[in-house]
Scaffold this motif. Structure first.
Motif, short mmCIF file in Angstrom:
data_model
loop_
_atom_site.label_atom_id
_atom_site.label_comp_id
_atom_site.label_asym_id
_atom_site.label_seq_id
_atom_site.Cartn_x
_atom_site.Cartn_y
_atom_site.Cartn_z
N GLY A 1 -25.59 26.70 16.12
CA GLY A 1 -25.00 25.51 15.54
C GLY A 1 -23.69 25.23 16.28
N ASP A 2 -23.24 23.97 16.23
CA ASP A 2 -22.02 23.64 16.98
C ASP A 2 -20.77 24.28 16.37
OD1 ASP A 2 -21.91 21.99 14.78
OD2 ASP A 2 -22.19 20.12 15.90
N PRO B 1 -26.55 20.46 15.92
CA PRO B 1 -25.60 20.31 14.81
C PRO B 1 -25.78 21.46 13.80
CG PRO B 1 -26.67 18.22 15.29
CD PRO B 1 -27.37 19.26 16.12
#
Ligand code: CAA
Length: 258
Positions: free
Chosen positions: A123-124, A182
């Motif tokens: 995930g970012d 995301p």
């Protein structure tokens, strides 16, 4: 399905999903969690109905490392006699493809577990680090070896000697991570990737994993020969016949062994 105290186990079609579930300790990997994880994924490895596995965390961490509180009071003989962390070798010997879905902290043993997986989807918001030096120790679940192989000496030394955390983008640039997505979609994206893998022939995917892993264990000529012999051996399988027939007939393959 076996009941576990530290992990959650689900089956999503042909994909097994294991969620580390000690959020109160940021999923610190104590001995019990290691044993449960290895037990659950070994059962998936042996199950012909499971073609890939996703391992993920919960709350704000994938895992914040080995359990410091469990280790703090141990002496050398305790660590040596128990061969502390040896159980993780069983995870690295799994033949089924494994995907790490990392959201939040993946530190110390958490980073090392993510690196034991075959694909690493971040995930970012992911933060990777080997901060053991701040505890007066060094990585103990393979970090000095796997991180160096993944990102090279320069960044491995930087992370291991300073304890600095790196974010998802830096991790992707350095080659530690397969994909960045995301944060809210990380498990879904990992499940999608695992589903794609689980749609292939399981023995063929296992052989492909073995061939890639051989790159870390052998010289080039030996590795290429190992790959070629595996390639030859797959011509004894129904799935090679089906895969090539499906291509010729312009249709999707129906692999028998998935
Ligand atoms: N072991 C045991 N407990 C841990 C832990 C760990 N690795 N990481 C976090 N926790 C616990 C905390 O002690 C705390 O518990 P209490 O509420 O009972 O105090 C709880 O999880 C929440 O953590 P924090 O309050 O510290 O959360 P934060 O958001 O303020 O900080 C953090 C987050 C920066 C990740 C911080 O928790 C931290 O630095 N954790 C340790 C990271 C680390 O050093 N990892 C390496 C461990 S050694 C190792 O892994 C060896 C190896 O190579 C295998």
């Amino acid at each position: 399905m076996t009941e576990y105290a530290n992990i959650l186990v689900e089956q999503r079609g042909r994909v097994g999903l294991v969620t580390l579930n000690r959020p109160q300790a940021l999923n610190a990997l104590n001995k019990a969690t290691m044993e449960e994880l290895v037990d659950a994924v070994s059962a998936m490895d042996a199950d012909p109905g499971t073609g890939a596995v996703v391992v993920t965390g919960s709350g704000k961490a994938f895992a914040a490392g080995a359990d410091i509180k469990e280790m703090a009071g141990q002496g050398y003989m305790d660590m040596y006699a128990a061969d502390w962390f040896r159980g993780w070798e069983d995870f690295t010997r799994l033949r089924i493809p494994t995907v790490a879905a990392v959201s939040g902290f993946a530190l110390g043993g958490g980073c090392e577990l993510a690196m034991m997986c075959d694909l690493l989807i971040a995930g970012d918001n992911a933060k990777f680090g080997q901060p053991e030096i701040n505890l007066g120790v060094l990585p103990g679940m393979g970090g000095s070896q796997r991180l160096t192989r993944a990102v090279g000496k320069a960044k491995a030394m930087d992370m291991i000697l300073t304890g600095r955390f790196i974010g998802a983008e830096e991790a992707e640039r350095a080659g530690l991570v397969s994909r960045v997505v995301p944060a809210e979609n990380v498990v879904e994206e990992a499940l999608k990737a695992a589903e794609v893998i689980a749609g292939k022939s399981k023995p063929v995917a296992m052989a492909a994993k073995e061939a890639v892993n051989a790159a870390f264990e052998t010289g080039l000529a030996q590795g290429v020969l190992f790959e070629r012999r595996l390639f030859h051996s797959l011509f004894s399988t129904e799935d090679q016949k089906e895969g090539m027939a499906a291509f010729t007939e312009k249709r999707e393959p129906e692999f028998r062994h998935r």
